[in-house]
Design a protein around this motif. Sequence first.
Motif, PDB file in Angstrom:
ATOM      1  N   SER A  21       5.033   3.775   3.632  1.00 10.74           N
ATOM      2  CA  SER A  21       6.105   2.818   3.362  1.00 10.74           C
ATOM      3  C   SER A  21       5.810   2.077   2.065  1.00 10.74           C
ATOM      4  O   SER A  21       4.650   1.864   1.715  1.00 10.74           O
ATOM      5  N   PRO A  22       6.861   1.635   1.374  1.00  9.82           N
ATOM      6  CA  PRO A  22       6.631   0.839   0.158  1.00  9.82           C
ATOM      7  C   PRO A  22       6.088  -0.541   0.510  1.00  9.82           C
ATOM      8  O   PRO A  22       6.151  -0.975   1.662  1.00  9.82           O
ATOM      9  N   SER A  23       5.583  -1.235  -0.477  1.00  6.41           N
ATOM     10  CA  SER A  23       5.134  -2.609  -0.275  1.00  6.41           C
ATOM     11  C   SER A  23       6.295  -3.448   0.226  1.00  6.41           C
ATOM     12  O   SER A  23       7.446  -3.221  -0.157  1.00  6.41           O
ATOM     13  N   SER A  46       1.240   1.154  -1.413  1.00  4.58           N
ATOM     14  CA  SER A  46       2.001   1.589  -0.240  1.00  4.58           C
ATOM     15  C   SER A  46       1.234   1.248   1.037  1.00  4.58           C
ATOM     16  O   SER A  46       0.034   0.995   1.018  1.00  4.58           O
TER      17      SER A  46
END
Length: 194
Positions: free
Chosen positions: A42-44, A30
Motif C-alpha cells: 500500500s502507498p504511504s 510503502s
Amino acid sequence: MSALTVSQDPDQSWDDLVRFWEEMKWPEGSKVEIIEGIITVSPSPAFRHNVITERVQRRLYSVIPDDWGVFQTLAIAVPSRLGMFIPDLLVAPVGDCAETDTHIPAALAELVVEVTSRSNARHDRVSKPAAYATAGIPLYLLIDRWAPGGPTTTLYGEPRGEVYRVLSAVKFGDPLKLPAPFDVTIDTGEFPVG
C-alpha cells in the motif's frame, strides 16, 4: 493509488512468506503486509490519516508506562492467520520487542490502532480484527473515516477466538474512553473528516 497484491505460491510455507517479505526490495515509503497469506503493498498514508494517528499517539504517550512504546512501523506476526500486519499504531512493552528487528509476535501488543484508508478499509474492518482477536490482543481501536454511516471510532475488546466484543462506538466529534491500563479519553473531534 490503491493497494497492490503480490502473487505468491499458494503452497508456500509461513516461513517462506516471511522470508520473502523481509528480503524483497519494496518501493520506499510503502506499507507491505501479509494479509491472509497474500502480500499487500500500500502507498504511504495521506495527510489526514497521519493527523489522526498523531492525535491518538499524543494521548497515548501521556498515559503509558515508561517501559512501553507507541510504534508506527513495527510489524506484528499472526502466523495462524497467515498475517504480518503493520498497524497505524501499536502499543507494546519495549523490552519484549527487542528480540527481533523486523517484527514481533502479535500477542505482545496491548493495543492496536488502525485508521482506514478508502482503498483497503475492508482489511481493517474484517481481516485484521479477526487476526488481532485470534492473537489475543486486548484492545483494537478502529478509526473508520470511510464507514458507510459516516466516520466512526470503534473500540473492540474481550477477544474470543477470532471475534472481539464492541466496547464503545462513537461518531467523529464524540469522545471515546480507552479503559485500563490506558484510562484516557480520545477526542475524536480533533480528527479531520474526509
